[in-house]
Design an enzyme around this catalytic site. Structure first.
Site, short mmCIF file in Angstrom:
data_model
loop_
_atom_site.label_atom_id
_atom_site.label_comp_id
_atom_site.label_asym_id
_atom_site.label_seq_id
_atom_site.Cartn_x
_atom_site.Cartn_y
_atom_site.Cartn_z
N GLU A 342 0.86 -1.17 0.00
CA GLU A 342 0.00 0.00 0.00
C GLU A 342 0.91 1.24 0.00
OE1 GLU A 342 -4.50 0.71 1.35
OE2 GLU A 342 -3.36 -0.77 2.40
N GLU A 626 -2.31 0.23 13.49
CA GLU A 626 -3.48 0.58 12.68
C GLU A 626 -4.78 0.36 13.46
OE1 GLU A 626 -3.73 -1.70 9.08
OE2 GLU A 626 -5.14 -0.29 8.18
C1 BGC Z 1 -5.46 2.31 4.53
C2 BGC Z 1 -6.05 3.33 5.45
C3 BGC Z 1 -6.94 4.16 4.56
C4 BGC Z 1 -8.06 3.24 4.23
C5 BGC Z 1 -9.27 3.81 3.62
C6 BGC Z 1 -6.56 1.43 4.07
O1 BGC Z 1 -6.17 0.39 3.29
O2 BGC Z 1 -4.39 1.65 5.08
O3 BGC Z 1 -5.28 3.91 6.35
O4 BGC Z 1 -7.31 5.39 5.01
O5 BGC Z 1 -7.60 2.12 3.50
O6 BGC Z 1 -10.28 3.13 4.11
#
Ligand code: BGC
Length: 745
Positions: A342, A626
């Site tokens: 990501e 997270e």
């Molecule tokens: C990310 C988040 C992001 C989100 C949106 C994720 O995959 O890691 O931090 O804001 O997607 O829902």
């Protein structure tokens, strides 16, 4: 002048995906100064006569490559030593050509590497000469056989650099604007020694550096020619103490080296990893010397301006985790996380964290660059994509609440922290278009109903294992619509523009919010919509909705106490614990302390059971997780699918510690800390606090300490030329001028 140079690329097949673009440049006399301007589609290092120029890493950084790419400027006079100088741009795939995960998981920018160069030579006799990339450049293979941001790098240090052929002109990039470096340079920062070697129950040799971060491991080794070193990375060990990589998802984070046989210093050139541990998958030596391993943090070269300590060691560790979360995720763009497949510029994460970021570091340049990409990526109808740069072409047709609102909130916060009006000037049109996009959306003119949202992402109140929290999304979206239009009124004031339009719009939205979402002074469910089409319970009265309504002032003054006491009841009913996600978390402590419940805010801050900030600290975190419960009490993990141990969003709590516990708040008519209110909220459980920030006027500091009895000593430093209003818990108020002040109460 670099705009006049041609982009060049290699049309030839090559055994390495990284390439070296080279030219021998003749020096026709004694040189007074020489300046190189360089950029790439890919990431590059500049070498002249075999010497690396400068200390930039991963240049040219990540921008909206389809529209704009930065170039860097280097003083290279001292490198041009010979009559003939070998000028090399070593280029790897980076973000432009490597995989960056989009909605469709495909590579998105280019299918080949390109570089562009302009070299300006100034001779002592006054002559000047420009050497521009174009015809006559050669391409060579690289020892970097392959390199990917997510997957890591393979280097063969035995490989000779082989001549591949002439570079060709690349006309595919004609539409890409070359812009001078706007952000901070990406550089190697802290160097951390290895802490310990662990042999895991599976028998793996693992090195622990004691700190989760973004960067890479540097290894000094003298092996035999052709021997291999292969490393994997991990953020955590699992409950059994084994190496755990499932949460990297498709990102391989693997480094592979073939040793030269001489003294090698191994480290990647064109990638980085997010990790705390490495596993030695292949390593030629039985004896491991820890001193040969160094973990190198890599991030944007921002100036550290904030500092903090207090009498509670867990909160001090939380603070360090927040700082490391920022270091790890401010690598050219504000990313969600630095490790899995990501590492994207998720707008919501940046919006949530940007106030805290600007207290820790001077992030003005950093955000101005990223906002430049946001401007470049804003869609025709004003929609701000979910990630910037929008590598993935997200298909959202309207902005997501709190995510898209980064378009307004980030410029405003950066202006407040820095006093730099230009951030508002540059972005005003984008901000206005963002508002109009929401204004035009759906069938309620003054509400934001039915958009594409993430809502109170990762909140705990919808049930175990769900990504979306329970708070009704249309309520949140309309609340943010009210908040962002209220910011637009302030922005217009700063820029000397007429405020009537946004004042009226804001008044209408507030009225509409109250009509649709409030009843008897409490939030109510609007039955018709909920923007998140997921199977989850939808609620109106949640910790998040109450916090947002209180913070954005969407209630009558007479309703405040009921809202605040309901919030306190929800918190107490949940064992004095949070249920908030990305949207509610930055607001909840403020909503409490602004309404007379600072003690409850402290209860939450100091809570040690999950969900809480200290839960992760007490479970050994060195960065912000997270999820509140990324690792569960029983040692098991949240699903591997979405479980980063280095996600800065919940680190936004530092803006409460700094702004309320220490009490340093910028006045809107004194942006950049020219004017501030210092209103500390001491609590005996912290014992003492010492928070400071180095502003452009000088250091602002607020400290308090409990004495033996009830007495508290406050020490406040105000820079010369600045004004501060001091408000103490007793209600005593005084005006402080520049200087150091000690007050006992
Ligand atoms: C990310 C988040 C992001 C989100 C949106 C994720 O995959 O890691 O931090 O804001 O997607 O829902």
């Amino acid at each position: 002048m670099i705009q006049k140079a041609s982009w060049i690329w290699s049309p030839h097949a090559c055994e390495s995906t990284a390439l070296i673009f080279a030219k021998n440049i003749a020096r026709r006399g004694r040189i007074k100064a020489a300046t190189a301007y360089v950029s790439a589609m890919g990431v590059y290092e500049l070498n002249i006569n075999g010497r690396r120029v400068g200390d930039a890493v991963l240049a040219p950084g990540w921008t909206s490559y389809k529209k704009r790419v930065q170039y860097q400027r280097y003083d290279v006079g001292e490198y041009l030593t010979d009559a003939e100088n070998e000028f090399c741009v070593h280029c790897g795939k980076g973000w432009a050509m490597g995989l960056v995960r989009g909605e469709d998981r495909r590579r998105v920018y280019v299918d080949h590497l390109s570089v562009v160069v302009a070299l300006h030579l100034c001779y002592e006799d006054g002559r000047e000469e420009w050497v521009l990339s174009g015809e006559g450049w050669q391409v060579y293979s690289s020892q970097v056989l392959d390199s990917e941001i997510y997957n890591g790098e393979t280097q063969d240090l035995t490989a000779e650099s082989r001549y591949i052929g002439e570079a060709a002109l690349d006309t595919t990039l004609a539409g890409v604007e070359l812009i001078p470096q706007e952000g901070e340079w990406i550089k190697e920062q802290e160097r951390l020694p290895a802490k310990q070697m662990i042999v895991t129950p599976k028998g793996e040799r693992v090195i622990d550096f004691g700190q989760n971060l973004a960067g890479y491991v540097e290894i000094r080794i003298k092996g035999r020619r052709g021997e291999r070193v292969v490393l994997s990375h991990a953020e955590v060990l699992d409950g059994d103490g084994n190496f755990y990589t499932d949460n990297y998802r498709d990102a391989k984070n693997k480094m592979q080296y073939i040793l030269s046989g001489g003294e090698d210093v191994l480290k990647p050139k064109f990638t980085f990893q997010g990790y705390r541990y490495i596993r030695l998958d292949e390593f030629p030596q039985k004896e491991i010397r820890l001193t040969d391993f160094t973990s190198v943090a890599v991030y944007s070269d921002m100036k550290r301006i904030g500092d903090f300590s207090c009498g509670n060691e867990n909160i001090n560790q939380l603070y360090r985790n927040i700082i490391w979360g920022q270091r790890s995720n401010f690598l050219d763009i504000p990313t969600d996380c630095p490790q899995r497949d990501e590492r994207l510029g998720w707008t919501g994460d940046a919006e949530v964290f940007c106030r805290t970021a600007a207290i820790n570091y001077d992030v003005t340049r950093f955000f101005k660059k990223w906002l430049g990409d946001m401007r470049a990526e804003q869609k025709e109808n004003g929609t701000v994509p979910h990630v910037i740069p929008d590598c993935s072409g997200f298909s959202n047709k309207s902005p997501a609440v709190a995510w898209g609102d980064a378009a307004i909130i980030c410029p405003w916060e950066i202006y407040l922290a820095s006093g730099d009006r230009s951030v508002l000037e540059q972005n005003f049109d984008m901000m206005a278009r963002h508002i109009e996009c929401i204004h035009a959306f759906g069938d309620e003119e003054f509400a934001y109903m039915g958009g594409t949202h993430f809502g109170d992402w990762l909140a705990m109140d919808a049930g175990e294992g769900l990504y979306y929290g329970a708070t009704q999304t249309d309520l949140l979206a309309t609340a943010y619509f009210a908040y962002t239009t209220s910011l637009m009124v302030k922005v217009c004031k700063v820029l000397g523009k007429d405020t009537v339009y946004y004042e009226t719009l804001n008044k209408n939205i507030r009225a509409c919010f109250r009509r649709l979402f409030m009843e008897n002074g409490l939030p109510k469910l609007y039955p018709k919509y909920d923007a998140l089409a997921t199977n989850r319970p939808v609620k109106a009265v949640t910790q998040t909705s109450l916090s947002v309504i209180l913070r954005f002032g969407l209630c009558e003054e007479s309703e405040r106490e009921r809202l605040a006491s309901t919030l306190v009841r929800l918190i107490r009913d949940n064992g004095t614990r949070l249920t908030t996600g990305f949207i509610g978390t930055p607001h909840i402590l403020h909503a409490l302390s602004e309404n007379g419940y600072a003690d409850v805010a402290y209860d939450l801050l100091l809570q040690e059971k999950s969900p809480s900030w200290l839960y992760s600290v007490l479970h050994g975190a060195t960065t912000i997780w997270e999820h509140w419960d990324s690792i569960k009490e029983d040692g098991s993990f949240w699903s591997a699918d979405m479980n980063s141990f280095n996600h800065y969003a919940y680190g936004s709590v530092y803006d409460w510690i700094f702004g309320v516990a220490a009490g340093i708040q910028i006045c809107e008519d004194g942006a950049g800390y020219e004017k501030m209110v210092i209103a500390p909220h001491p609590d005996r459980r912290l014992g003492h606090i010492n928070a400071s920030i180095d502003t452009k006027f000088g250091v602002v500091r607020s400290a308090w300490v409990y004495g033996d009895g009830e007495e508290i000593t406050y020490e406040i430093t105000v820079p010369q030329g600045c004004l501060a209003t001091l408000r103490l818990p007793s209600g005593k108020q005084s005006e402080l001028e520049g200087g150091h002040h000690i007050i006992k109460e």
